[in-house]
Design an enzyme around this catalytic site. Structure first.
Site, PDB file in Angstrom:
ATOM      1  N   THR A   1       0.852  -1.179   0.000  1.00  0.00           N
ATOM      2  CA  THR A   1       0.000   0.000   0.000  1.00  0.00           C
ATOM      3  C   THR A   1       0.890   1.233   0.000  1.00  0.00           C
ATOM      4  OG1 THR A   1      -1.719  -1.169   1.238  1.00  0.00           O
ATOM      5  CG2 THR A   1      -1.706   1.218   1.457  1.00  0.00           C
TER       6      THR A   1
ATOM      7  N   GLY B   1      -0.822  -3.530   5.671  1.00  0.00           N
ATOM      8  CA  GLY B   1      -1.834  -4.582   5.706  1.00  0.00           C
ATOM      9  C   GLY B   1      -2.565  -4.638   7.030  1.00  0.00           C
TER      10      GLY B   1
END
Length: 518
Positions: free
Chosen positions: A328, A411
């Site tokens: 991410t 995560g």
């Protein structure tokens, strides 16, 4: 003619993205424009962590002090067949492949964010990203490491091989050129988000997805629109902490902060570190059992914040769910005019589904892996449903106004990274000190991990290590500044409005605080 000076603070996980944000400010943009320019560049230079084929969730604070959450997480296809998925994959979806792909929400998310208060033209978002895709960028340290670590799990898809592996496994410093993606970005620049969802690119994109085996159709793209909702909030001492509501796991952070305060846990980064991490483990189990898309599954936020999981021991009651790992990007931006944004965007696991739709060059995320294939789970795969989601932007205010803008990858560990970063900043650390400090993450970060595994950086201070030794958590030591414990980015706003920014040394990022205009 001079314009009113503006100070902008930026922190991103790649220096090229930070420079794109700086250029947006220099052109007269605000924090929204800067964050969007950074996000577009990251979708080119950091494909192991983000692409336009993924999702986005953001918090935006305007000059009046109002904060909104934009949830641009896409659903499963409206014609997905959960029985067929169970027949094909057994108890749970695979980590990668076309069956893990849900509707990508990011580009519609950019459009929504810009309409909330962006100052610059839509097309300017893409200037640096298009050049980077067309002319190429150097493979960064983090990207090169991801190619090495994931070598055995990528390369099964022809589009992926053509895009990333045509000349072998890239190494740091190699040129990454993506001409097909450059043309796609140009089409979105010229035609707006509709170019992908209901325009020039749609038919070929849907056809390409179908050839790969996806059930995502034209209607799924056409009907997708992000939500703009109120943040989930809680008080913590003199602060108010804001984050994203379900279907995201933002509640995990709020739940644990509430427990720290209510249970008198006063040294969570030192002698009480073990107690805090045990509470994160318990919150993780609640997330795994109960969190789901509230549009489809009725859920009680009070149960998420205060209830207990029915899980016992070290494994969850419900099968069929891969606990969330994630790759991410987190972008934190604030400016002196009063605009601030925490923007989180992702492909989920490293390189997402590891599938590239060939007509657009879009790397697809594998966010569908967040669904359960257990039909009794609240998070069970279903048509038009969004999966449990790990993206969670965070802001913190106090009586003087905004104090912190926090954004991280990591995560299932994102709530824990936010907590450790913010607790340090609240104790007086600079933004750079807060994101650089050693930390730990409890919960699965690699295949086969048990829920009680905790990854601990070697230089975690002795009081925190000693506190962990008094818990049943299973400690795994990692090197200093290890990407396994995420990339955090933080902007600190002083009570007098002064800005500070820090970018995690575990990434390839940079932070910037500069004055523009005048």
């Amino acid at each position: 003619m001079s314009r009113t000076p503006l100070t902008g603070a930026i922190a991103t996980p790649h220096a090229d993205a930070t420079r794109s944000a700086e250029r947006a400010f220099a052109r007269g943009g605000n924090a929204i424009d800067a964050a969007l320019a950074a996000a577009a560049t990251l979708c080119v230079v950091y494909p192991h962590n983000v692409s336009i084929g993924g999702d986005l969730i953001a918090l935006v604070r305007d000059p009046s002090g109002r904060t909104r959450c934009v949830n641009a997480s896409g659903p499963a296809a409206s014609t997905v067949d959960s029985d067929a998925m169970r027949e094909a994959h057994g108890e749970m979806l695979p980590y990668r492949g076309i069956d893990t792909v849900t509707v990508p929400g990011a580009v519609r998310g950019w459009e929504t964010l810009r309409r909330m208060g962006g100052q610059r033209e839509w097309g300017e978002i893409f200037d640096d990203a298009i050049v980077a895709a067309r002319e190429g960028v150097a493979v960064s340290r983090s990207l090169a490491a991801a190619f090495r670590e994931e070598e055995g799990a990528i390369g099964f898809d022809a589009g992926f091989r053509e895009t990333f592996l045509a000349d072998g496994l890239p190494v740091e410093g190699d040129a990454l050129v993506q001409p097909v993606l450059a043309r796609t970005l140009e089409a979105i620049r010229d035609g707006g988000a509709a170019a992908l969802y209901d325009g020039e690119l749609t038919a070929a994109f849907v056809d390409g997805l179908g050839r790969l085996g996806s059930r995502i159709g034209t209607a799924d793209l056409l009907l997708f629109h992000p939500e703009s909702v109120e943040p989930l909030t809680t008080s913590f001492g003199s602060y108010r902490v804001l984050t994203s509501p379900p279907n995201t796991h933002g509640f995990v952070l709020l739940r644990v902060l509430r427990e720290l305060e209510h249970q008198g846990i006063t040294d969570p980064l030192g002698a009480d570190f073990g107690r805090m991490m045990e509470r994160f483990l318990a919150a993780n189990l609640v997330r795994d059992e109960l969190l789901a898309d509230p549009r489809v599954t009725s859920g009680d936020i009070a149960e998420l914040l205060d209830g207990d999981a029915s899980s016992r021991g070290d494994e969850p009651v419900l099968p069929g769910f891969r606990r969330p790992r994630g790759d991410t990007v987190g972008i934190a931006v604030s400016d002196s005019s009063g605009w601030s944004i925490s923007l989180i965007q992702s492909v989920y696991h490293a390189f997402g589904a590891a599938v590239v739709e060939p007509s657009t060059g879009i790397l697809l995320h594998n966010r569908g892996t967040g669904f359960s294939l257990d039909s009794s789970s609240p998070n069970a795969l279903a048509p038009g449903k969004r999966p449990l989601h790990t993206l969670m932007p965070v802001m913190v205010t106090d009586a003087s106004g905004l104090r912190f803008v926090s954004a991280t990858m990591g995560g299932q560990g994102q709530p824990q990274i936010h907590a450790q970063t913010l607790l340090r900043a609240m104790a007086g650390a600079t933004a750079q000190e807060a994101v650089s400090a050693p930390r730990a993450i409890v919960g699965p970060q690699r295949d086969g991990d048990r829920p009680s595994v905790i990854y601990v950086e070697r230089d975690l201070p002795a009081p925190a290590r000693e506190a962990l030794a008094e818990t049943p958590l299973h400690v795994i030591e990692t090197p200093d500044a290890d990407e396994l414990v995420g990339h955090a980015n933080l902007v600190v706003v002083a009570p007098d409005g002064g800005l500070d920014a820090g970018s995690d040394p575990r990434s390839d990022g940079a932070a910037s605080v500069r004055a523009y205009g005048g």
